[in-house]
Design a protein around this motif. Structure first.
Motif, PDB file in Angstrom:
ATOM      1  N   ASP A  30       0.848  -1.199   0.000  1.00 37.79           N
ATOM      2  CA  ASP A  30       0.000   0.000   0.000  1.00 37.79           C
ATOM      3  C   ASP A  30       0.883   1.248   0.000  1.00 37.79           C
ATOM      4  O   ASP A  30       1.839   1.347   0.763  1.00 37.79           O
ATOM      5  CB  ASP A  30      -0.900   0.035   1.234  1.00 37.79           C
ATOM      6  N   ILE A  31       0.526   2.199  -0.854  1.00 43.49           N
ATOM      7  CA  ILE A  31       1.265   3.459  -0.933  1.00 43.49           C
ATOM      8  C   ILE A  31       0.514   4.501  -0.125  1.00 43.49           C
ATOM      9  O   ILE A  31      -0.712   4.612  -0.197  1.00 43.49           O
ATOM     10  CB  ILE A  31       1.435   3.904  -2.397  1.00 43.49           C
ATOM     11  N   PHE A  32       1.255   5.289   0.668  1.00 46.61           N
ATOM     12  CA  PHE A  32       0.628   6.314   1.499  1.00 46.61           C
ATOM     13  C   PHE A  32       1.552   7.519   1.627  1.00 46.61           C
ATOM     14  O   PHE A  32       2.745   7.446   1.353  1.00 46.61           O
ATOM     15  CB  PHE A  32       0.268   5.763   2.885  1.00 46.61           C
ATOM     16  N   LEU A  33       0.938   8.643   2.031  1.00 52.68           N
ATOM     17  CA  LEU A  33       1.673   9.875   2.278  1.00 52.68           C
ATOM     18  C   LEU A  33       1.841  10.022   3.781  1.00 52.68           C
ATOM     19  O   LEU A  33       0.865   9.963   4.524  1.00 52.68           O
ATOM     20  CB  LEU A  33       0.907  11.081   1.725  1.00 52.68           C
ATOM     21  N   GLN A  34       3.057  10.211   4.220  1.00 55.83           N
ATOM     22  CA  GLN A  34       3.343  10.451   5.626  1.00 55.83           C
ATOM     23  C   GLN A  34       3.790  11.902   5.758  1.00 55.83           C
ATOM     24  O   GLN A  34       4.729  12.341   5.097  1.00 55.83           O
ATOM     25  CB  GLN A  34       4.449   9.522   6.128  1.00 55.83           C
ATOM     26  N   ILE A  35       3.073  12.666   6.591  1.00 53.42           N
ATOM     27  CA  ILE A  35       3.436  14.064   6.851  1.00 53.42           C
ATOM     28  C   ILE A  35       3.971  14.126   8.274  1.00 53.42           C
ATOM     29  O   ILE A  35       3.288  13.742   9.217  1.00 53.42           O
ATOM     30  CB  ILE A  35       2.219  14.996   6.694  1.00 53.42           C
ATOM     31  N   VAL A  36       5.211  14.603   8.417  1.00 54.43           N
ATOM     32  CA  VAL A  36       5.872  14.664   9.716  1.00 54.43           C
ATOM     33  C   VAL A  36       6.195  16.122  10.023  1.00 54.43           C
ATOM     34  O   VAL A  36       6.770  16.825   9.192  1.00 54.43           O
ATOM     35  CB  VAL A  36       7.177  13.835   9.735  1.00 54.43           C
ATOM     36  N   GLU A  37       5.799  16.574  11.214  1.00 53.10           N
ATOM     37  CA  GLU A  37       6.172  17.900  11.700  1.00 53.10           C
ATOM     38  C   GLU A  37       7.205  17.694  12.792  1.00 53.10           C
ATOM     39  O   GLU A  37       6.984  16.954  13.736  1.00 53.10           O
ATOM     40  CB  GLU A  37       4.965  18.638  12.271  1.00 53.10           C
ATOM     41  N   SER A  38       8.329  18.370  12.658  1.00 53.74           N
ATOM     42  CA  SER A  38       9.383  18.290  13.651  1.00 53.74           C
ATOM     43  C   SER A  38       9.627  19.703  14.169  1.00 53.74           C
ATOM     44  O   SER A  38       9.936  20.610  13.406  1.00 53.74           O
ATOM     45  CB  SER A  38      10.653  17.726  13.015  1.00 53.74           C
TER      46      SER A  38
END
Length: 139
Positions: A30-38
């Protein structure tokens, strides 16, 4: 494919935050978008928050994002319009459209040039005659 299933990564750096947009593939394909805030916390540690949006839900996610951005833009325009109307009303009420406020640097010297200086704001005083009375124009 990257070491952690990363297919594509891009970064956005702001003041004290960084955003990472990672396109990944999990073990099942499965392809997905991961959005990470650091976020930098006191220079010693980072707060990290992340969300994942799968490909089949991407259109709904983007529609929600678009709706939120449209609302923000509409609200910003309404505030600008309201501020402009308040400024016009204030100028009409007090009639100071062409008046300007001047600031004086703290120099410490005093001059008698017909300008009364109180604090940082300059107040213009009408010209006074030698005996201290205000002069008036004669027609």
């Amino acid at each position: 494919m990257g070491a952690r299933g990363e297919l594509y990564t891009t970064e956005v750096f702001l003041d004290n935050r960084s955003y990472f947009f990672n396109v990944k593939e999990n073990r099942t394909g499965d392809i997905f978008l991961q959005i990470v805030e650091s976020k930098n916390r006191d220079g010693a540690d980072f707060d990290r928050h992340q969300i994942a949006v799968f490909a089949e839900n991407m259109q709904k996610f983007l529609q929600g994002m678009d709706d939120a951005l449209s609302f923000i833009d509409k609200e910003r325009r309404a505030r600008i319009k309201l501020d402009r109307e308040k400024k016009i009303a204030k100028e009409a009420k007090y009639g100071f459209k062409d008046k300007k406020v001047y600031y004086v640097k703290e120099s410490g010297e005093k001059r008698d040039d017909g300008i009364k200086r109180t604090g940082r704001v300059i107040h213009i005083v009408s010209k006074r005659s030698e005996n201290g009375e205000t002069s008036e124009k004669q027609n």
